[in-house]
Design a protein around this motif. Structure first.
Motif, PDB file in Angstrom:
ATOM      1  N   LEU A  76       0.833  -1.201   0.000  1.00 31.83           N
ATOM      2  CA  LEU A  76       0.000   0.000   0.000  1.00 31.83           C
ATOM      3  C   LEU A  76       0.872   1.256   0.000  1.00 31.83           C
ATOM      4  O   LEU A  76       1.960   1.263   0.583  1.00 31.83           O
ATOM      5  CB  LEU A  76      -0.923  -0.002   1.224  1.00 31.83           C
ATOM      6  N   PRO A  77       0.384   2.334  -0.613  1.00 36.47           N
ATOM      7  CA  PRO A  77       1.199   3.556  -0.684  1.00 36.47           C
ATOM      8  C   PRO A  77       1.264   4.260   0.665  1.00 36.47           C
ATOM      9  O   PRO A  77       0.319   4.224   1.450  1.00 36.47           O
ATOM     10  CB  PRO A  77       0.455   4.412  -1.713  1.00 36.47           C
ATOM     11  N   GLU A  78       2.383   4.914   0.897  1.00 32.01           N
ATOM     12  CA  GLU A  78       2.546   5.720   2.102  1.00 32.01           C
ATOM     13  C   GLU A  78       2.322   7.196   1.820  1.00 32.01           C
ATOM     14  O   GLU A  78       2.010   7.957   2.732  1.00 32.01           O
ATOM     15  CB  GLU A  78       3.954   5.533   2.669  1.00 32.01           C
ATOM     16  N   ARG A  79       2.485   7.590   0.564  1.00 32.65           N
ATOM     17  CA  ARG A  79       2.403   9.002   0.207  1.00 32.65           C
ATOM     18  C   ARG A  79       1.675   9.176  -1.124  1.00 32.65           C
ATOM     19  O   ARG A  79       1.554   8.239  -1.904  1.00 32.65           O
ATOM     20  CB  ARG A  79       3.810   9.611   0.114  1.00 32.65           C
ATOM     21  N   ALA A  80       1.227  10.391  -1.342  1.00 34.40           N
ATOM     22  CA  ALA A  80       0.627  10.783  -2.624  1.00 34.40           C
ATOM     23  C   ALA A  80       1.317  12.063  -3.074  1.00 34.40           C
ATOM     24  O   ALA A  80       0.725  13.155  -3.028  1.00 34.40           O
ATOM     25  CB  ALA A  80      -0.876  10.987  -2.477  1.00 34.40           C
ATOM     26  N   PRO A  81       2.567  11.982  -3.515  1.00 33.83           N
ATOM     27  CA  PRO A  81       3.352  13.185  -3.807  1.00 33.83           C
ATOM     28  C   PRO A  81       2.847  13.958  -5.017  1.00 33.83           C
ATOM     29  O   PRO A  81       3.245  15.106  -5.220  1.00 33.83           O
ATOM     30  CB  PRO A  81       4.758  12.623  -4.055  1.00 33.83           C
ATOM     31  N   ASP A  82       1.962  13.334  -5.806  1.00 33.26           N
ATOM     32  CA  ASP A  82       1.445  13.997  -7.001  1.00 33.26           C
ATOM     33  C   ASP A  82       0.199  14.826  -6.725  1.00 33.26           C
ATOM     34  O   ASP A  82      -0.370  15.418  -7.643  1.00 33.26           O
ATOM     35  CB  ASP A  82       1.128  12.949  -8.078  1.00 33.26           C
ATOM     36  N   VAL A  83      -0.217  14.889  -5.477  1.00 36.28           N
ATOM     37  CA  VAL A  83      -1.450  15.610  -5.115  1.00 36.28           C
ATOM     38  C   VAL A  83      -1.086  16.817  -4.257  1.00 36.28           C
ATOM     39  O   VAL A  83      -0.433  16.675  -3.218  1.00 36.28           O
ATOM     40  CB  VAL A  83      -2.431  14.697  -4.358  1.00 36.28           C
ATOM     41  N   PRO A  84      -1.510  18.009  -4.635  1.00 30.46           N
ATOM     42  CA  PRO A  84      -1.140  19.217  -3.879  1.00 30.46           C
ATOM     43  C   PRO A  84      -1.800  19.270  -2.502  1.00 30.46           C
ATOM     44  O   PRO A  84      -2.935  18.831  -2.319  1.00 30.46           O
ATOM     45  CB  PRO A  84      -1.611  20.357  -4.766  1.00 30.46           C
ATOM     46  N   LEU A  85      -1.084  19.832  -1.567  1.00 30.66           N
ATOM     47  CA  LEU A  85      -1.523  19.899  -0.173  1.00 30.66           C
ATOM     48  C   LEU A  85      -2.776  20.752   0.017  1.00 30.66           C
ATOM     49  O   LEU A  85      -3.731  20.331   0.679  1.00 30.66           O
ATOM     50  CB  LEU A  85      -0.369  20.449   0.678  1.00 30.66           C
ATOM     51  N   GLY A  86      -2.788  21.969  -0.553  1.00 30.48           N
ATOM     52  CA  GLY A  86      -3.857  22.927  -0.274  1.00 30.48           C
ATOM     53  C   GLY A  86      -5.253  22.410  -0.548  1.00 30.48           C
ATOM     54  O   GLY A  86      -6.127  22.471   0.339  1.00 30.48           O
ATOM     55  N   PRO A  87      -5.553  21.894  -1.736  1.00 27.50           N
ATOM     56  CA  PRO A  87      -6.904  21.410  -2.017  1.00 27.50           C
ATOM     57  C   PRO A  87      -7.337  20.271  -1.097  1.00 27.50           C
ATOM     58  O   PRO A  87      -8.519  20.173  -0.743  1.00 27.50           O
ATOM     59  CB  PRO A  87      -6.805  20.951  -3.475  1.00 27.50           C
ATOM     60  N   VAL A  88      -6.395  19.426  -0.698  1.00 28.47           N
ATOM     61  CA  VAL A  88      -6.747  18.317   0.197  1.00 28.47           C
ATOM     62  C   VAL A  88      -7.159  18.848   1.565  1.00 28.47           C
ATOM     63  O   VAL A  88      -8.183  18.444   2.132  1.00 28.47           O
ATOM     64  CB  VAL A  88      -5.578  17.317   0.318  1.00 28.47           C
ATOM     65  N   LEU A  89      -6.377  19.785   2.119  1.00 26.46           N
ATOM     66  CA  LEU A  89      -6.722  20.344   3.428  1.00 26.46           C
ATOM     67  C   LEU A  89      -8.057  21.090   3.371  1.00 26.46           C
ATOM     68  O   LEU A  89      -8.856  21.028   4.312  1.00 26.46           O
ATOM     69  CB  LEU A  89      -5.612  21.275   3.910  1.00 26.46           C
ATOM     70  N   GLU A  90      -8.312  21.781   2.292  1.00 28.05           N
ATOM     71  CA  GLU A  90      -9.585  22.490   2.142  1.00 28.05           C
ATOM     72  C   GLU A  90     -10.741  21.502   2.115  1.00 28.05           C
ATOM     73  O   GLU A  90     -11.789  21.735   2.725  1.00 28.05           O
ATOM     74  CB  GLU A  90      -9.568  23.315   0.852  1.00 28.05           C
ATOM     75  N   ARG A  91     -10.546  20.377   1.446  1.00 30.33           N
ATOM     76  CA  ARG A  91     -11.614  19.391   1.337  1.00 30.33           C
ATOM     77  C   ARG A  91     -11.885  18.690   2.661  1.00 30.33           C
ATOM     78  O   ARG A  91     -12.989  18.206   2.890  1.00 30.33           O
ATOM     79  CB  ARG A  91     -11.216  18.374   0.263  1.00 30.33           C
ATOM     80  N   ALA A 107       1.771  17.608   4.836  1.00 26.19           N
ATOM     81  CA  ALA A 107       2.829  17.951   3.884  1.00 26.19           C
ATOM     82  C   ALA A 107       3.836  16.816   3.737  1.00 26.19           C
ATOM     83  O   ALA A 107       4.469  16.660   2.689  1.00 26.19           O
ATOM     84  CB  ALA A 107       3.537  19.228   4.326  1.00 26.19           C
ATOM     85  N   GLY A 108       3.944  16.003   4.779  1.00 22.54           N
ATOM     86  CA  GLY A 108       4.873  14.885   4.727  1.00 22.54           C
ATOM     87  C   GLY A 108       4.397  13.724   3.881  1.00 22.54           C
ATOM     88  O   GLY A 108       5.184  12.818   3.563  1.00 22.54           O
ATOM     89  N   VAL A 109       3.095  13.716   3.523  1.00 23.55           N
ATOM     90  CA  VAL A 109       2.563  12.613   2.724  1.00 23.55           C
ATOM     91  C   VAL A 109       1.986  13.079   1.389  1.00 23.55           C
ATOM     92  O   VAL A 109       1.613  12.253   0.558  1.00 23.55           O
ATOM     93  CB  VAL A 109       1.482  11.830   3.511  1.00 23.55           C
ATOM     94  N   LEU A 110       1.890  14.398   1.191  1.00 17.84           N
ATOM     95  CA  LEU A 110       1.319  14.953  -0.039  1.00 17.84           C
ATOM     96  C   LEU A 110       2.355  15.817  -0.761  1.00 17.84           C
ATOM     97  O   LEU A 110       3.445  16.059  -0.250  1.00 17.84           O
ATOM     98  CB  LEU A 110       0.073  15.782   0.285  1.00 17.84           C
ATOM     99  N   GLY A 111       1.966  16.324  -1.930  1.00 17.46           N
ATOM    100  CA  GLY A 111       2.852  17.191  -2.686  1.00 17.46           C
ATOM    101  C   GLY A 111       2.798  18.622  -2.184  1.00 17.46           C
ATOM    102  O   GLY A 111       2.008  18.979  -1.300  1.00 17.46           O
TER     103      GLY A 111
END
Length: 540
Positions: free
Chosen positions: A481-496, A535-539
């Motif tokens: 299983l993945p530990e990170r999603a570095p291709d996904v930006p942090l800001g939109p995820v936190l907003e969601r 930030a440690g798991v996202l882009g």
């Protein structure tokens, strides 16, 4: 509706292993554990030996009867009783409220166990020749023990083997109560009580299950185009053999189809066939189908009964258990839905052979999650198979995982407290899915990333040790299983994340680990810690 026991009482002489076996049985079932001797000591504020010495046996038996009565008021609990707990009418009445198992052991073996255990307490009734006293006590109490619902002889068994034998006896009793083979556990919630069957080949008995539950006439099978090709004919054939006329609707596969528009299509199909309120809907598929078809059944004609037949590991251990149904909106996942309990859940691990490896690994995220939040023993057992995915998706681990969820749902159907713990990893996970349009990450993959973020938050909060976080991550890595999603930006995820169901007063409440096997809900996590962990798991 059948009466099924919600507690297990272990009885037998001292040294039969009631406490050690009982703890393991509780772990296997996802239940609580209670030792009546320990409960007596808590209430009296003194050890059992002191109560005997200062107040006499009669006083102890009165306290023991009270402890047995208290145990009988609890649900989903495994109770290790004292050797004489059945001597009183109150003790026998309490035991009859549950499923009673006699752990039978020869007095010589019991005495040897007690004498070899340096931590064993001194038992007042065993002073002097322990073997002779145990023989005498067994002779007098044998008729009481023999009235148990099941007997497990423990002399030649390890703790694990004895516990497995107790669980097998209990599940056999459940199967007898429901008239259905393979019942692993049951959900007993205010919205309904129902069995969860976990058995290889169970799909062949879908019709028999429906018949045992009293359904006649027609059955409406809702599936998707992919699952339908593999299993719709088998399901319909089984229903036909049981005398039910089966109709099948195949929907487009995938999360993109989990919409109100698709639900409307199900409504129109049911209306065309003039479906009636008492007729049965079969939800055959993965989590999208169990959520969507369950919601359609719960709302058409103000509610039709339905049986979930999950065909993915994720649906087996998560979506199909607990009565959550619903669909997505553009604004977020599962924002429209209802709590509606199925009539039964039928799980056939054999169908997982057709599942792509990636889907299987994604389902393991939820199975592992159950251990992380509530059952360290499950985590340890998963670690012992060293990432062997095939072993992890067998009957044993699936049954243990669904038992944990069944226990949680039974205690908290509407997510008022305990059930919220099941959302471990889901705050970031759901947001990650939404931001990527539900196409880039499978649900379990997103939850795995979310659990990593939640673990980092817990470490920063001083709640979880770095070693425990690494233990979590090592297990997730072992199954791919993945530990990170570095291709996904942090800001939109936190907003969601602000659309998360656990948000109260504009603040996200996070499910966090205090240790492996223990999770809590926290609403006081500083935004800076959340941002740093994410930030440690996202882009960027």
């Amino acid at each position: 509706m059948p009466r099924t026991p919600q507690r297990i009482f272990l009885v037998g002489i001292s040294g039969s292993g009631k406490s050690t076996v009982g703890r393991r049985v509780a772990e296997l079932l996802g239940w609580d554990f209670l030792d009546t001797d320990r409960l007596v000591e808590e209430r009296a504020g003194r050890p059992v030996a002191a109560i005997f010495a200062e107040d006499g046996e009669a006083a102890f038996r009165a306290l023991e009867a009270d402890a047995m009565a208290e145990a009988a008021r609890r649900e989903r609990v495994v109770v290790a009783t004292g050797g004489g707990a059945l001597l009183s009418p109150e003790g026998r009445r309490a035991a009859r409220s549950g499923f009673t198992v006699w752990l039978s052991v020869p007095p010589e073996e019991a005495a040897a166990r007690l004498l070899s255990d340096p931590e064993a307490e001194v038992r007042p009734l065993l002073a002097g020749d322990a073997v002779a006293r145990l023989r005498e006590l067994l002779s007098r109490r044998r008729p009481l023990y023999a009235a148990a619902d099941a007997v497990v002889t423990t002399a030649s068994l390890s703790t694990e083997e004895a516990a497995q034998a107790v669980v097998a006896a209990f599940r056999k009793a459940l199967a007898g109560a429901w008239g259905i083979p393979g019942v692993a556990c049951e959900v007993a919630a205010p919205g309904g009580r129902y069995p969860v069957v976990v058995r290889e080949g169970a799909l062949r008995d879908l019709g028999a299950l429906a018949g045992a539950l009293g359904f006649r006439g027609r059955a409406f099978v809702v599936t998707d185009e992919v699952v339908g090709q593999s299993f719709a004919r088998s399901a319909a054939g089984s229903l036909a053999e049981a005398g039910l006329e089966a109709h099948v609707l195949e929907l487009p596969p995938g999360e993109a189809a989990k919409t109100l528009g698709t639900v409307e299509r199900v409504y129109e199909w049911l209306a065309e066939l003039r479906a009636e309120r008492g007729e049965l809907v079969i939800c055959l598929g993965g989590g999208v189908i169990t959520d969507l078809a369950g919601f359609a059944a719960a709302t058409y004609l103000r509610g039709m009964p339905f049986i979930h037949v999950p065909t993915t590991l994720l649906a087996m251990v998560d979506a199909a258990i607990g009565g959550k149904t619903g669909v997505d909106l553009p604004a977020g996942k599962n924002l429209v839905g209802a709590f509606a309990q199925p009539a039964a859940v039928l799980i056939d691990p054999g169908v997982l052979g057709t599942l792509p490896g990636r889907e299987t690994r994604a389902g393991l995220a939820e199975l592992i999650k159950h251990g992380l939040i509530l059952d360290e023993a499950l985590v340890a057992d998963l670690e012992r198979v060293h990432g062997d995915v095939r072993a992890m998706v067998g009957e044993e681990f699936i049954a243990r995982s669904v038992a944990i969820k069944a226990a949680i749902v039974s205690a908290d159907e509407r997510e008022a407290g305990l059930r919220s713990l099941l959302n471990y990893g889901h705050t970031i996970g759901h947001a990650l899915e939404a931001v990527t349009g539900y196409t880039r990450y499978l649900h379990g993959e997103a939850v795995a990333v979310g659990m990593h973020a939640a673990g980092r938050i817990a470490v920063s909060m001083g709640m979880l040790s770095p070693e425990a976080l690494e233990r979590q991550q090592a297990l997730l890595r072992a199954v791919g299983l993945p530990e990170r999603a570095p291709d996904v930006p942090l800001g939109p995820v936190l907003e969601r994340t602000l659309l998360d169901k656990k948000v109260r007063g504009g603040r996200v409440r996070w499910v966090l680990l205090e240790r492996i096997g223990r999770a809590v809900l926290r609403g006081d996590v500083p935004e800076s810690i959340v941002r740093e962990a994410a930030a440690g798991v996202l882009g960027a």
